[in-house]
Design a protein around this motif. Structure first.
Motif, mmCIF file in Angstrom:
data_model
loop_
_atom_site.group_PDB
_atom_site.id
_atom_site.type_symbol
_atom_site.label_atom_id
_atom_site.label_comp_id
_atom_site.label_asym_id
_atom_site.label_seq_id
_atom_site.Cartn_x
_atom_site.Cartn_y
_atom_site.Cartn_z
ATOM 1 N N ILE A 158 56.214 3.664 -11.759
ATOM 2 C CA ILE A 158 54.927 4.297 -11.459
ATOM 3 C C ILE A 158 54.179 3.418 -10.462
ATOM 4 O O ILE A 158 53.842 2.270 -10.763
ATOM 5 N N THR A 159 53.939 3.960 -9.281
ATOM 6 C CA THR A 159 53.223 3.215 -8.248
ATOM 7 C C THR A 159 51.791 3.741 -8.175
ATOM 8 O O THR A 159 51.561 4.872 -7.731
ATOM 9 N N PRO A 160 50.825 2.951 -8.616
ATOM 10 C CA PRO A 160 49.439 3.419 -8.627
ATOM 11 C C PRO A 160 48.935 3.783 -7.236
ATOM 12 O O PRO A 160 49.202 3.071 -6.263
ATOM 13 N N ASP A 161 48.239 4.902 -7.150
ATOM 14 C CA ASP A 161 47.558 5.293 -5.915
ATOM 15 C C ASP A 161 46.234 4.531 -5.885
ATOM 16 O O ASP A 161 45.212 4.993 -6.375
ATOM 17 N N HIS B 64 49.137 11.076 -10.139
ATOM 18 C CA HIS B 64 50.391 10.320 -10.172
ATOM 19 C C HIS B 64 51.600 11.154 -10.587
ATOM 20 O O HIS B 64 52.648 10.603 -10.944
ATOM 21 N N ARG C 289 54.451 10.162 -8.278
ATOM 22 C CA ARG C 289 54.521 8.729 -7.989
ATOM 23 C C ARG C 289 55.226 7.982 -9.135
ATOM 24 O O ARG C 289 54.797 6.932 -9.559
ATOM 25 N N GLN C 290 56.319 8.585 -9.648
ATOM 26 C CA GLN C 290 56.997 8.017 -10.810
ATOM 27 C C GLN C 290 58.469 7.726 -10.549
ATOM 28 O O GLN C 290 59.281 7.649 -11.467
#
Length: 496
Positions: A418-421, A451, A454-455
């Motif tokens: 998971i890349t945080p926005d 998100h 974004r996983q």
């Protein structure tokens, strides 16, 4: 006489000569019997069906993902898998009497990707690669040599069909003149074919920087796959690091089965370099400013912290991470391993929400870590192993380790990352701070929606954003090592 009466009585009851009221049940008795029987059958079937349905429901509930299970599920990878073998056009190693020496620069993962690049450069220039010298002058001042961190023999042997690699430059070449060459950033095949002209005057080329020497895109497929073989297979950590790393993973799993690896880049050097001081006290902000001023190779000295944060260029604070994890739905009991160096401040803002925050020092013994003291690159290798094997990996800033781990997890089946926005989250956090938004269902909806994509699900590597021209576009492209799809990930029949 008495015996005769008994015999007569027994005979009359067995035969048909006695009273009919004693031998035949009445109609009402038969009717009542059938009613009771029917009721019994009905009740038995009713309860049997209920038990069967309960068992079926239990089996179904065990098969269906529970709400918390979805938090840990890897994204659907659509049959993709790694494919690192050379193509049929790949030529055998030719060898040559030319040598490349390298001084790798940066932290562990910057050096790792740089070394993988230099393997590919040596192949393109038909040169022998001397085992690179590692950076001893970076922020961490780590004195480790190559064999302290990596399995040197494995590195040499696993690439022997691709590039000739030796441990030391031949003694007779120690005194010959070397071409000291700063290869251009993001160079392509044509550039390195041009660089082979240096062999006319030099037998040895020394490369003082190894990071970002190769373009992310537009390289031959076999060169791209060689980069993957070099980084993901050949650059294996030393046996002692691998052994301890796996032990720590097992200990984490023994505490709760599943865990998040959080690359919390809230470290002193990162905050000073980026100029991010949001949430810090005046004295803490001043300490970071002085560190930035006194670090010569950090060129940018004056930074507007507010502008950095709004642009999404700052790592999340411990408090923001806690809010983020809760909004995603992770319960307070979640095991959170912090893959990072010493956190600068305010860690309690995270542990108040997630008490099970763990570090190496809490899961390894003092004796086990003794050999790694003052060797930041070796302890970073432990963090890499633990992060690679985690159920969920969350980096709070897009640095070298974050990119390297994400790319490796993609190669291993698109494990959940998971890349945080950060830019989008800043707007949400500011609304929380101002009272325009409260923690709860609305916050969860906003964060989860932001998100959804974004996983770590499969996607092809992104190019430079529109509007960026010239050489600047190369730096703006997504890193090859962050996402080696499509070159090293495919749907071919034969897995590698």
């Amino acid at each position: 006489m008495r015996n005769k009466r008994r015999s007569d009585s027994m005979v009359s009851s067995r035969g048909g000569g006695g009273s009919s009221s004693l031998c035949k049940p009445s109609f009402s008795t038969i009717l009542r019997f059938f009613i009771v029987l029917i009721l019994f059958i009905f009740i038995f079937n009713f309860y049997s069906r209920g038990i069967l349905e309960d068992e079926q429901n239990l089996n179904v509930s065990q098969q269906l993902p529970q709400p918390h299970d979805k938090l840990w599920e890897a994204p659907f990878s659509d049959g993709l898998h790694s494919c690192l073998n050379p193509t049929s056009k790949y030529q055998a190693l030719q060898g040559g009497d030319h040598y490349i020496t390298v001084r790798s620069n940066g932290g562990l993962n910057q050096m790792r990707t740089g070394i993988a690049d230099m393997v590919a450069v040596s192949r393109m220039m038909n040169a022998t690669l001397v085992i690179p010298e590692l950076d001893k002058r970076s922020f961490w001042q780590d004195k480790s040599i190559f064999s302290d961190i990596f399995d040197e023999d494995h590195f040499i042997n696993s690439l022997k069909r691709d590039v000739r690699i030796i441990k030391k430059l031949p003694q007779e070449l120690d005194s010959v003149p070397r071409a000291r060459k700063h290869f251009t950033s993001w160079g392509g095949l044509g550039y390195y074919e041009e660089m082979t002209k240096l062999w006319a005057d030099y037998q040895v080329i020394h490369v003082p920087k190894s990071d970002s020497r190769l373009a992310n895109n537009d390289l031959p497929l076999d060169i791209q796959r060689l980069r993957c073989r070099a980084l993901y297979h050949a650059l294996r950590f030393s046996p002692s690091i691998e052994t301890l790393g796996k032990k720590l993973v097992e200990r984490l799993r023994s505490r709760g089965g599943r865990y998040i690896s959080l690359h919390l880049r809230y470290e002193k050097d990162m905050l000073a370099f980026s100029g991010c001081t949001y949430g810090l006290s005046d004295s803490e902000s001043e300490e970071l400013r002085l560190l930035r001023e006194n670090t010569n190779h950090w060129k940018v000295k004056k930074i507007n912290s507010t502008e950095q944060r709004i642009a999404g260029l700052c790592p999340l604070t411990p408090k923001e991470v806690g809010i983020f994890l809760q909004a995603l739905g992770y319960p307070p009991s979640t095991i959170v391993y912090v893959a990072a160096g010493e956190i600068y401040a305010h860690l309690s803002d995270l542990t108040s929400r997630f008490p099970n925050v763990l570090f190496k020092e809490l899961i390894a013994t003092e004796e086990e870590l003794k050999a790694y003291s003052n060797h930041a690159s070796q302890t970073a290798a432990l963090d890499y192993i633990i992060s690679l094997e985690s159920d969920v990996f969350i980096p709070t800033h897009s640095g070298n380790m974050a990119r390297a781990v994400e790319g490796h997890r993609r190669l291993l089946g698109h494990r959940k990352t998971i890349t945080p926005d950060r830019k989008g989250l800043v707007e949400i956090f500011d609304k929380l701070e101002s009272g325009q938004l409260n923690e709860g269902a609305s916050l969860q909806h906003l964060v989860k929606h932001l998100h959804q994509k974004r996983q770590g699900a499969p996607r092809k590597r992104e190019g430079a954003p529109d509007g960026i021209r010239g050489r600047a576009r190369y730096k703006a492209e997504e890193s090859f090592y962050q996402n080696p799809y499509p070159e090293c990930i495919c749907r071919s029949k034969h897995r590698t």
